[in-house]
Design an enzyme around this catalytic site. Structure first.
Site, short mmCIF file in Angstrom:
data_model
loop_
_atom_site.label_atom_id
_atom_site.label_comp_id
_atom_site.label_asym_id
_atom_site.label_seq_id
_atom_site.Cartn_x
_atom_site.Cartn_y
_atom_site.Cartn_z
NE ARG A 1 8.97 -0.05 -9.00
CZ ARG A 1 8.76 -1.03 -8.15
NH1 ARG A 1 7.54 -1.52 -8.00
NH2 ARG A 1 9.75 -1.57 -7.46
CB THR B 1 3.18 -8.52 -8.10
OG1 THR B 1 3.72 -9.82 -7.83
CG2 THR B 1 4.18 -7.47 -7.67
CB THR C 1 3.26 -4.30 -7.59
OG1 THR C 1 3.79 -4.66 -6.32
CG2 THR C 1 3.87 -2.96 -8.01
CG ASN D 1 6.85 -3.98 -2.26
OD1 ASN D 1 7.33 -4.83 -2.99
ND2 ASN D 1 7.55 -3.38 -1.32
CG ASP E 1 10.52 -3.11 -4.25
OD1 ASP E 1 10.67 -3.99 -3.40
OD2 ASP E 1 9.86 -3.27 -5.29
CB SER F 1 10.38 -3.38 -10.33
OG SER F 1 9.41 -4.39 -10.47
N GLY G 1 4.69 -11.96 -7.81
CA GLY G 1 5.07 -12.60 -6.55
C GLY G 1 6.44 -12.29 -6.02
#
Length: 565
Positions: free
Chosen positions: A99, A369, A387, A389, A411, A436, A457
């Site tokens: 991430r 994503t 992703t 985003n 996010d 996430s 998505g």
């Protein structure tokens, strides 16, 4: 026309029909040795070819991910991050957290209340982690000896050009103003002043060169020439990511969440992914009804929505486990007793406002994503969600690297008041990873691999993945039917039950039955039609001791195609 001419014309037409593909539709394959299901058939085929060359599921996942980053740049790429969930044939499981992280110069008040700076532009970019994570996964579990061989297909696509898919064209249209406003994006996706059309060829020579450098040395993105060029581009645009941020990026090896529910074992990602914990809380709530009939029909839809609202309310207490203690929250979310307490607050007569469900914050809004599900001949399994985003991430392309840069800072939450409640688990902090909704999932029954599932998505990934799981493993629908069934969504805040009623880019129509919508209105749900960008990739494993069978299904909502052998 003579009878001979008619006969000759019929023969010609028959010959042409044999030359043409049997069908443009390719959403499902049935194979015995290995299957790769991605958002784009070209990448599924690349992953399959890696399997056929002797690679395993991890090798195929790496090659497929690099491919998707090229042909679906609005959804993923090396300028973003990912979660990879692995289950080996010997039963070992591992979660790779690649991430993105907040730069060290980031702070809670860095946007001064300007939400647009958090959503778009150079200040929305977090430190990318996908390349570091893919390389670490390959080094630890890959079978093929050449890292460069896994990247070469993506290099070729980027340099030789790839055809714009209908869904990528849709994403480009949705972000047209952002593409035209950014010099880097405009040069690639609107080279003549207007965005490319379906089947136009797209080239990204600079990305091809970057990928070639990564093929030689993956650390170049974090402590080499690519890092230098990337940071120079970011600094020139007014960003705050430094070479130290890239150099200090660390892939986190985490223990997957494993839990029993509805007769199956689910394996999922732990925080900072909230997907698995939220799914399991919802499924534990639903398991308290008479199964399966208690969650059939219109009343079943109402109950599932109520479980969704509870799940999203509780997930608002999660954050990066390295900086926030979330162990007590996770324990509660996996507890059948806690699920029972929540289920008792659900009414079959009506729904309620957000405060009824508790919780403290709004869900992340990740849209860009892409998901990959893979099973190989030895029955190693990978479920991975990548992703950037939002569509095209920050809507900034680094000119010297060809990379589309993520907007993962969006996010995070920023200090705000919601109904008098203040939350901090997902606030911005230097080096922190944002919460996430990505939900890569592996399913077992009696210790045997039964399925690999996940979606892409945005915040609705959780609802989509849960519905596909229930559709197949509880309601008995075939894999593709389980994916194609019309869906409903809720994220607790806003207090709206969304339902599908739209036509996809390839002409398929998805619509929740009118009687279900009316039933929800009677239960006081605020309902709204939704154009779904949420798609799922599912590989079903059906080895019964006598036959070996894999069924790969890709969601037609995005035009994906699985491949296998």
């Amino acid at each position: 026309m003579s009878s001979f001419s008619v006969l000759w014309l019929a023969v010609v037409l028959l010959f042409l029909s044999l030359l043409a593909p049997a069908s443009a539709r390719c959403e499902e394959v049935v194979r015995s040795e290995g299957v790769v299901a991605t958002d784009d058939g070209r990448c599924s085929e690349i992953g399959r070819d890696i399997l056929k060359k002797g690679g395993n599921a991890v090798d195929a996942a790496v090659a497929a991910a690099f491919c998707v980053g090229v042909v679906s740049p609005a959804s993923s790429g090396i300028g973003g991050g990912a979660f990879m969930l692995i289950r080996l044939a010997n039963g070992k499981t591992q979660a790779f957290d690649m991430r993105e992280t907040a730069p060290m110069k980031a702070s809670q008040d860095m946007y001064n209340g300007n939400e647009n700076l958090k959503k778009y532009g150079i200040l929305s970019v977090a430190v990318p982690g996908e390349v570091a994570g893919l390389h670490k996964a390959w080094k630890q579990y890959g079978k093929l000896k050449s890292w460069a061989d896994l990247i070469r297909p993506a290099v070729n696509l980027s340099r030789s050009g790839f055809k714009i898919s209908p869904y990528l064209r849709h994403q480009m249209e949705e972000t047209k103003s952002g593409i035209l406003a950014d010099e880097g994006l405009r040069a690639i996706f609107a080279p003549h002043g207007k965005i490319l059309n379906v089947n136009d060829t797209c080239y990204n020579e600079q990305l091809a060169r970057t990928l070639e450098e990564i093929a030689k040395n993956p650390r170049t993105l974090y402590d080499g020439e690519v890092a230098t060029r990337l940071v120079d581009d970011i600094k020139k645009a007014g960003g705050i990511i430094t070479k130290e941020d890239l150099r200090n990026y660390e892939v986190k090896m985490r223990e997957p969440i494993v839990s029993e529910v509805l007769g199956h074992t689910l394996i999922g990602m732990p925080p900072p992914s909230a997907g698995a914990a939220t799914m399991l809380l919802m499924l534990n709530i639903l398991s308290l009804y008479q199964i399966p009939y208690g969650i059939f029909g219109d009343l079943g839809v109402h109950r599932k929505i109520e479980a969704l609202k509870h799940g999203f309310a509780v997930r608002s207490n999660l954050g990066d486990p390295d900086l926030v203690n979330v162990s007590a929250v996770i324990t509660e979310m996996l507890s059948p007793r806690f699920a029972m307490a929540l289920q008792r607050t659900i009414s079959d007569q009506k729904t309620y406002g957000p405060l009824h469900y508790g919780g403290r914050w709004n869900p992340p809004r990740d849209h860009g994503t892409s998901h990959v599900s893979i099973v190989d001949k030895d029955r190693n399994a990978v479920s991975m969600t990548c992703t950037v985003n939002s569509f095209f991430g920050s809507e900034v392309l680094s000119p010297s690297t060809g990379m589309v840069l993520n907007n993962q800072m969006d996010d995070f939450e920023t200090p705000n008041i919601f109904d008098g409640l203040l939350s901090f688990p997902n606030f911005i902090s230097p080096g922190k990873r944002p919460l996430s909704s990505m939900s890569p999932t592996i399913i077992l029954k009696d210790g045997k691999l039964k399925g690999v599932l996940g979606g892409s998505g945005g915040a609705h990934i959780i609802a989509s993945t849960t519905q596909v799981f229930l559709n197949h493993f509880l309601h008995g629908m075939e894999p593709l039917d389980a994916i194609k069934a019309p869906r409903f969504y809720h994220t607790w805040v806003p207090n709206i039950a969304y339902y599908e009623n739209w036509t996809s880019v390839i002409g398929d129509h998805y619509q929740m039955p009118n009687h279900t919508v009316e039933f929800l209105k009677q239960k006081r749900h605020s309902v709204k039609e939704y154009v779904s960008a949420i798609v799922c990739q599912f590989v079903k494993v059906d080895d019964d001791g006598r036959t070996r069978k894999l069924v790969g299904a890709s969601d037609p909502r995005k035009g994906g195609c699985p491949a296998g052998y």
